[in-house]
Design an enzyme around this catalytic site. Sequence first.
Site, PDB file in Angstrom:
ATOM      1  N   LYS A 251      92.482 108.409 -28.667  1.00 21.40           N
ATOM      2  CA  LYS A 251      93.285 108.661 -29.876  1.00 21.40           C
ATOM      3  C   LYS A 251      92.956 109.966 -30.602  1.00 21.40           C
ATOM      4  CE  LYS A 251      92.003 104.654 -31.466  1.00 21.40           C
ATOM      5  NZ  LYS A 251      91.793 103.357 -32.083  1.00 21.40           N
ATOM      6  N   ASP A 287      88.911  96.780 -33.432  1.00 21.40           N
ATOM      7  CA  ASP A 287      89.948  96.337 -34.372  1.00 21.40           C
ATOM      8  C   ASP A 287      90.732  95.122 -33.851  1.00 21.40           C
ATOM      9  OD1 ASP A 287      91.060  97.922 -32.431  1.00 21.40           O
ATOM     10  OD2 ASP A 287      92.275  99.158 -33.758  1.00 21.40           O
TER      11      ASP A 287
END
Length: 548
Positions: A251, A287
């Site tokens: 990312k 997450d």
Amino acid sequence: MDRELNGAMRSVSINSAQQNGHNSAVGGGGRDETDRVGVAPGAAALSGAPAATTKLGATSTATSAGKTTAAAATTTNSTHSNSNSSPQQIALLSAAEKTKMVHELCQQLLLTDEQVQELCYRILHELRRGLAKDTHPKANVKCFVTYVQDLPNGNERGKFLALDLGGTNFRVLLIHLQENNDFQMESRIYAIPQHIMIGSGTQLFDHIAECLSNFMSEHNVYKERLPLGFTFSFPLRQLGLTKGLLETWTKGFNCAGVVNEDVVQLLKDAIARRGDVQIDVCAILNDTTGTLMSCAWKNHNCKIGLIVGTGANACYMERVEEAELFEAEDPRKKHVLINTEWGAFGDNGALDFVRTEFDRDIDVHSINPGKQTFEKMISGMYMGELVRLVLVKMTQAGILFNGQDSEVLNTRGLFFTKYVSEIEADEPGNFTNCRLVLEELGLTNASDSDCANVRYICECVSKRAAHLVSAGIATLINKMDEPTVTVGVDGSVYRFHPKFHNLMVEKISQLIKPGITFDLMLSEDGSGRGAALVAAVACREDILNSKK
Ligand code: BGC
């Protein structure tokens, strides 16, 4: 540079399309344009579906309405009479002919039922490779053990700190878990400047420690030693609940000196360098884990956590005997949470049969070429850019906006993923949002038909993402083989795209074994509250163990 590249791409795809002329017709099962005969001039020439798609599609002889037929493929193949039309000539075609070309060109983005089924087999295969000891070292889908075995029981209480790194923003949170599933939460977002995202690990962790210290003083907990859960949303080879080595960055992050290091230790070192605050790191988590935990706090059937946001990933409760790398300590605990890290699915070529020229373009220009192949076809970091690449190609071919492009349209990264959601949120036939977006892109001459085509392109890209995620989730549900499963979901794409949820429900229902029921539950801030819950459960276990 971009223009040159796209020019080059076009000539390459014209050649490949002439070799595999029927690609554009065979890629579109499950859609309502079964009889796509009579392709507009130039459409087939511009379609760049990969050769393997042809193989899968061509061998399928589906019968029901909406599925591919070999006959349609042949007919389309025989109509390339005018494949060398120039953009100027194409710009003069009627709106209906251009729309037909758009639909043809987008075929490569639509997944047939057969392709989705094939994806499920391949995902399962890769999950098994990740779980098994002998194949794990070479597996792409790592299936990391999280060491989380206990779901919250609703009795977790107390004050916790949480750090959340790896989504759109970096956050520090103070969470107070209270009675009756109630909680209070204060949080603050801090920017991570680009130079830190790609700087040194020391800089990154010093920055995190500084933000934490500022937050603690602002919230009057400077003097307390609070338990902390660290949501670190990158592939982590966990060695325990408070120890994990970074496998690789994803990312857009690429900080030197962190890969293969224990991230918890790096955080502790940075805090010690400052010497002004004290914390107790109780857990490091992904997450997806946080999302699962925050949903499981209320719904005990929640056994899968999913993120479709900046990145894409899922975790799920696996039977201990399947997780060969997990050395179980407590024989009474039958399950352990696995962080699949399925974003890396396809890094070995397993997705090549459905990848398009646009996916390859995204990958080549990314910070991590060859990595996170599945994620790059799904997540918010790439979705807008995928749409932009299709728009650029069609504009340069003369199909959209009468061939008139703009500097913004031609600039990488400037078609934001939120535009996809905004455009698709327009009522059918209304293009209010679409026109606003196009104006932001400097495209002011769009006709209604252009707007409808832009919307269609967005729909193809987002639908493909939803179907890819659904293949993954259905595979997990089938593998778990429990009668009822709740999937906790978070992430900007899932949250804000107007149809993502429904597209997923529809596709997963088609793919799961008969008799299994499932539902998708939006997580309320999994990365924050989930981190507190993992920390709380860890504390609960510590207290229990110390009492034994
Ligand atoms: C990371 C995962 C994370 C996902 C969603 C991916 O890039 O590798 O660890 O769960 O993004 O944030």
